[in-house]
Design a protein around this motif. Structure first.
Motif, PDB file in Angstrom:
ATOM      1  N   LEU A 173       0.849  -1.195   0.000  1.00 30.81           N
ATOM      2  CA  LEU A 173       0.000   0.000   0.000  1.00 30.81           C
ATOM      3  C   LEU A 173       0.881   1.240   0.000  1.00 30.81           C
ATOM      4  N   SER A 174       0.795   2.016  -1.081  1.00 31.31           N
ATOM      5  CA  SER A 174       1.645   3.200  -1.183  1.00 31.31           C
ATOM      6  C   SER A 174       0.864   4.504  -1.052  1.00 31.31           C
ATOM      7  N   HIS A 175      -0.442   4.466  -1.345  1.00 31.17           N
ATOM      8  CA  HIS A 175      -1.265   5.672  -1.291  1.00 31.17           C
ATOM      9  C   HIS A 175      -2.664   5.339  -0.794  1.00 31.17           C
ATOM     10  N   ALA A 176      -3.223   6.246  -0.006  1.00 29.99           N
ATOM     11  CA  ALA A 176      -4.618   6.145   0.422  1.00 29.99           C
ATOM     12  C   ALA A 176      -5.253   7.509   0.224  1.00 29.99           C
ATOM     13  N   TYR A 177      -6.509   7.500  -0.159  1.00 23.23           N
ATOM     14  CA  TYR A 177      -7.255   8.730  -0.402  1.00 23.23           C
ATOM     15  C   TYR A 177      -8.439   8.779   0.545  1.00 23.23           C
ATOM     16  N   LEU A 178      -8.455   9.781   1.410  1.00 19.93           N
ATOM     17  CA  LEU A 178      -9.544   9.947   2.379  1.00 19.93           C
ATOM     18  C   LEU A 178     -10.390  11.135   1.961  1.00 19.93           C
ATOM     19  N   LEU A 179     -11.683  10.931   1.877  1.00 18.59           N
ATOM     20  CA  LEU A 179     -12.598  11.987   1.452  1.00 18.59           C
ATOM     21  C   LEU A 179     -13.103  12.783   2.656  1.00 18.59           C
ATOM     22  N   PRO A 180     -13.657  13.982   2.426  1.00 21.98           N
ATOM     23  CA  PRO A 180     -14.054  14.859   3.535  1.00 21.98           C
ATOM     24  C   PRO A 180     -15.113  14.279   4.462  1.00 21.98           C
ATOM     25  N   SER A 181     -15.780  13.233   4.051  1.00 21.08           N
ATOM     26  CA  SER A 181     -16.824  12.643   4.888  1.00 21.08           C
ATOM     27  C   SER A 181     -16.267  11.951   6.134  1.00 21.08           C
ATOM     28  N   MET A 182     -14.955  11.775   6.217  1.00 23.44           N
ATOM     29  CA  MET A 182     -14.325  11.027   7.294  1.00 23.44           C
ATOM     30  C   MET A 182     -14.448  11.735   8.639  1.00 23.44           C
ATOM     31  N   ASP A 183     -15.058  11.042   9.613  1.00 31.51           N
ATOM     32  CA  ASP A 183     -15.212  11.591  10.958  1.00 31.51           C
ATOM     33  C   ASP A 183     -14.350  10.886  11.998  1.00 31.51           C
ATOM     34  N   PHE A 217      -2.891   2.305   9.611  1.00 30.46           N
ATOM     35  CA  PHE A 217      -1.891   2.101   8.571  1.00 30.46           C
ATOM     36  C   PHE A 217      -0.582   1.514   9.120  1.00 30.46           C
ATOM     37  N   ASP A 218      -0.602   0.911  10.287  1.00 29.97           N
ATOM     38  CA  ASP A 218       0.614   0.320  10.851  1.00 29.97           C
ATOM     39  C   ASP A 218       1.155  -0.788   9.948  1.00 29.97           C
ATOM     40  N   ARG A 219       2.469  -0.861   9.908  1.00 31.62           N
ATOM     41  CA  ARG A 219       3.183  -1.883   9.137  1.00 31.62           C
ATOM     42  C   ARG A 219       2.844  -1.846   7.649  1.00 31.62           C
ATOM     43  N   CYS A 220       2.643  -0.644   7.145  1.00 31.77           N
ATOM     44  CA  CYS A 220       2.464  -0.425   5.701  1.00 31.77           C
ATOM     45  C   CYS A 220       3.744   0.243   5.211  1.00 31.77           C
ATOM     46  N   GLY A 221       4.778  -0.542   5.043  1.00 28.12           N
ATOM     47  CA  GLY A 221       6.112  -0.032   4.760  1.00 28.12           C
ATOM     48  C   GLY A 221       6.252   0.790   3.496  1.00 28.12           C
ATOM     49  N   ALA A 222       5.410   0.567   2.493  1.00 23.90           N
ATOM     50  CA  ALA A 222       5.503   1.303   1.236  1.00 23.90           C
ATOM     51  C   ALA A 222       4.668   2.582   1.233  1.00 23.90           C
ATOM     52  N   LEU A 223       3.924   2.847   2.309  1.00 27.24           N
ATOM     53  CA  LEU A 223       3.019   3.993   2.330  1.00 27.24           C
ATOM     54  C   LEU A 223       3.794   5.299   2.214  1.00 27.24           C
ATOM     55  N   LYS A 224       3.528   6.030   1.133  1.00 26.00           N
ATOM     56  CA  LYS A 224       4.198   7.298   0.881  1.00 26.00           C
ATOM     57  C   LYS A 224       3.307   8.485   1.195  1.00 26.00           C
ATOM     58  N   ALA A 225       1.993   8.328   0.964  1.00 27.28           N
ATOM     59  CA  ALA A 225       1.108   9.477   1.141  1.00 27.28           C
ATOM     60  C   ALA A 225      -0.312   9.057   1.486  1.00 27.28           C
ATOM     61  N   ILE A 226      -0.928   9.881   2.334  1.00 23.14           N
ATOM     62  CA  ILE A 226      -2.356   9.781   2.632  1.00 23.14           C
ATOM     63  C   ILE A 226      -2.937  11.088   2.126  1.00 23.14           C
ATOM     64  N   PHE A 227      -3.674  11.027   1.035  1.00 20.09           N
ATOM     65  CA  PHE A 227      -4.209  12.223   0.400  1.00 20.09           C
ATOM     66  C   PHE A 227      -5.571  12.600   0.982  1.00 20.09           C
ATOM     67  N   VAL A 228      -5.742  13.903   1.225  1.00 28.16           N
ATOM     68  CA  VAL A 228      -7.021  14.457   1.678  1.00 28.16           C
ATOM     69  C   VAL A 228      -7.271  15.742   0.886  1.00 28.16           C
ATOM     70  N   GLU A 278      -6.959  18.898   6.157  1.00 24.49           N
ATOM     71  CA  GLU A 278      -5.737  18.350   6.748  1.00 24.49           C
ATOM     72  C   GLU A 278      -5.778  18.291   8.274  1.00 24.49           C
ATOM     73  N   GLU A 279      -6.149  19.378   8.916  1.00 25.67           N
ATOM     74  CA  GLU A 279      -6.131  19.412  10.380  1.00 25.67           C
ATOM     75  C   GLU A 279      -7.131  18.431  10.982  1.00 25.67           C
ATOM     76  N   LYS A 280      -8.306  18.358  10.391  1.00 29.19           N
ATOM     77  CA  LYS A 280      -9.328  17.432  10.884  1.00 29.19           C
ATOM     78  C   LYS A 280      -8.821  15.989  10.816  1.00 29.19           C
ATOM     79  N   ILE A 281      -8.235  15.613   9.690  1.00 30.56           N
ATOM     80  CA  ILE A 281      -7.743  14.249   9.504  1.00 30.56           C
ATOM     81  C   ILE A 281      -6.486  14.014  10.337  1.00 30.56           C
ATOM     82  N   LYS A 282      -5.615  15.013  10.401  1.00 24.69           N
ATOM     83  CA  LYS A 282      -4.364  14.876  11.157  1.00 24.69           C
ATOM     84  C   LYS A 282      -4.623  14.492  12.607  1.00 24.69           C
TER      85      LYS A 282
END
Length: 96
Positions: free
Chosen positions: A45-55, A62-73, A78-82
């Motif tokens: 898993l290198s990328h994940a896309y989270l939409l604004p509906s996320m509460d 995302f633990d142990r996802c060694g290839a993860l480069k970015a979580i896009f929002v 950003e602050e809400k998801i962070k």
């Protein structure tokens, strides 16, 4: 295990855990919650896309996802998801 509970608008705990093939995931708009360890141990898993509906984003999502480069929002989310991400994942957050 089912990946998405229609009645509760949530991604189940461990929905994609230890999936050795998953490289990218766009979370559907209707999902407002990602439960614990939903993507834990997905080595490609290198990328994940989270939409604004996320509460809510559970722990160790995302633990142990060694290839993860970015979580896009979306920009402005950003602050809400962070606040929902573990400290180790916050640096991978990117607004688009």
């Amino acid at each position: 295990m089912k990946e998405f509970s229609d009645s509760q608008n949530m991604m189940e705990a461990g929905a994609f855990s230890f999936n050795n093939e998953l490289e990218e995931k766009i979370i559907p708009q209707e999902v407002t919650r990602i439960e614990d360890m939903a993507f834990e141990g997905c080595p490609k898993l290198s990328h994940a896309y989270l939409l604004p509906s996320m509460d809510h984003i559970g722990s160790n999502v995302f633990d142990r996802c060694g290839a993860l480069k970015a979580i896009f929002v979306e920009q402005g989310e950003e602050e809400k998801i962070k606040r929902e991400l573990s400290p180790g994942m916050q640096g991978k957050l990117m607004a688009v």
